[in-house]
Design a protein around this motif. Structure first.
Motif, PDB file in Angstrom:
ATOM      1  N   ARG A  19      37.921   0.850   4.731  1.00  0.00           N
ATOM      2  CA  ARG A  19      38.188   0.463   3.338  1.00  0.00           C
ATOM      3  C   ARG A  19      39.556   0.974   2.888  1.00  0.00           C
ATOM      4  N   LYS A  20      39.917   2.166   3.315  1.00  0.00           N
ATOM      5  CA  LYS A  20      41.208   2.742   2.940  1.00  0.00           C
ATOM      6  C   LYS A  20      42.364   1.967   3.573  1.00  0.00           C
ATOM      7  N   GLU A  21      42.229   1.605   4.824  1.00  0.00           N
ATOM      8  CA  GLU A  21      43.267   0.817   5.488  1.00  0.00           C
ATOM      9  C   GLU A  21      43.434  -0.543   4.820  1.00  0.00           C
ATOM     10  N   TYR A  26      46.316  -4.355   1.266  1.00  0.00           N
ATOM     11  CA  TYR A  26      46.208  -5.182   0.061  1.00  0.00           C
ATOM     12  C   TYR A  26      47.300  -4.808  -0.941  1.00  0.00           C
ATOM     13  N   CYS A  27      47.456  -3.521  -1.193  1.00  0.00           N
ATOM     14  CA  CYS A  27      48.477  -3.064  -2.153  1.00  0.00           C
ATOM     15  C   CYS A  27      49.878  -3.379  -1.646  1.00  0.00           C
ATOM     16  N   THR A  42      57.483   3.947  -0.420  1.00  0.00           N
ATOM     17  CA  THR A  42      56.223   4.579  -0.024  1.00  0.00           C
ATOM     18  C   THR A  42      55.507   5.219  -1.211  1.00  0.00           C
ATOM     19  N   VAL A  43      56.249   5.862  -2.083  1.00  0.00           N
ATOM     20  CA  VAL A  43      55.647   6.530  -3.241  1.00  0.00           C
ATOM     21  C   VAL A  43      54.983   5.495  -4.156  1.00  0.00           C
ATOM     22  N   MET A  44      55.626   4.370  -4.343  1.00  0.00           N
ATOM     23  CA  MET A  44      55.047   3.307  -5.171  1.00  0.00           C
ATOM     24  C   MET A  44      53.762   2.779  -4.536  1.00  0.00           C
ATOM     25  N   LEU A  45      53.800   2.577  -3.229  1.00  0.00           N
ATOM     26  CA  LEU A  45      52.615   2.086  -2.527  1.00  0.00           C
ATOM     27  C   LEU A  45      51.474   3.088  -2.639  1.00  0.00           C
ATOM     28  N   TYR A  46      51.776   4.373  -2.436  1.00  0.00           N
ATOM     29  CA  TYR A  46      50.735   5.401  -2.531  1.00  0.00           C
ATOM     30  C   TYR A  46      50.098   5.410  -3.922  1.00  0.00           C
ATOM     31  N   GLY A  47      50.915   5.309  -4.952  1.00  0.00           N
ATOM     32  CA  GLY A  47      50.390   5.294  -6.316  1.00  0.00           C
ATOM     33  C   GLY A  47      49.425   4.153  -6.557  1.00  0.00           C
ATOM     34  N   GLU A  51      44.921   4.180  -6.925  1.00  0.00           N
ATOM     35  CA  GLU A  51      44.166   3.525  -7.998  1.00  0.00           C
ATOM     36  C   GLU A  51      42.909   2.845  -7.465  1.00  0.00           C
ATOM     37  N   LEU A  52      42.896   2.509  -6.169  1.00  0.00           N
ATOM     38  CA  LEU A  52      41.752   1.807  -5.586  1.00  0.00           C
ATOM     39  C   LEU A  52      40.793   2.714  -4.813  1.00  0.00           C
ATOM     40  N   VAL A  53      41.352   3.660  -4.062  1.00  0.00           N
ATOM     41  CA  VAL A  53      40.514   4.530  -3.227  1.00  0.00           C
ATOM     42  C   VAL A  53      40.977   5.980  -3.345  1.00  0.00           C
ATOM     43  N   ASP A  54      40.066   6.895  -3.079  1.00  0.00           N
ATOM     44  CA  ASP A  54      40.384   8.325  -3.068  1.00  0.00           C
ATOM     45  C   ASP A  54      40.972   8.652  -1.700  1.00  0.00           C
ATOM     46  N   ILE A  55      42.271   8.931  -1.666  1.00  0.00           N
ATOM     47  CA  ILE A  55      42.951   9.169  -0.397  1.00  0.00           C
ATOM     48  C   ILE A  55      44.008  10.254  -0.601  1.00  0.00           C
TER      49      ILE A  55
END
Length: 80
Positions: A19-21, A26-27, A42-47, A51-55
């Motif tokens: 689910r995390k992958e 998706y993001c 990368t920072v934008m993608l992580y943010g 919002e979708l999963v706890d990672i």
């Protein structure tokens, strides 16, 4: 909460992604569309993924690094 974490780490039988992958991909796709196909920081993608999963940042970096390694391996196989 521990049970949800275990579910998030189980690969899907259709394609082997967790689910995390799937959230990272998706993001990445959505953000690339918003930026007109440009590279996504990368920072934008992580943010957006958070919002979708706890990672954790470390887990996120591991996933992104593995995806980058896969694309480099595919490019070498295709002779790029």
């Amino acid at each position: 909460m521990g049970e949800q974490k275990e579910i998030d780490d189980i690969p899907d039988v259709r394609d082997g992604l967790t689910r995390k992958e799937r959230a990272v991909l998706y993001c990445l796709q959505r953000t690339q569309e918003e930026l007109g196909g440009r590279n996504v920081p990368t920072v934008m993608l992580y943010g957006r993924v958070v919002e979708l999963v706890d990672i954790s940042p470390e887990e996120f970096q591991t996933i992104v690094s593995r995806f980058a390694g896969l694309t480099q391996s595919l490019a070498k196989q295709e002779g790029r």
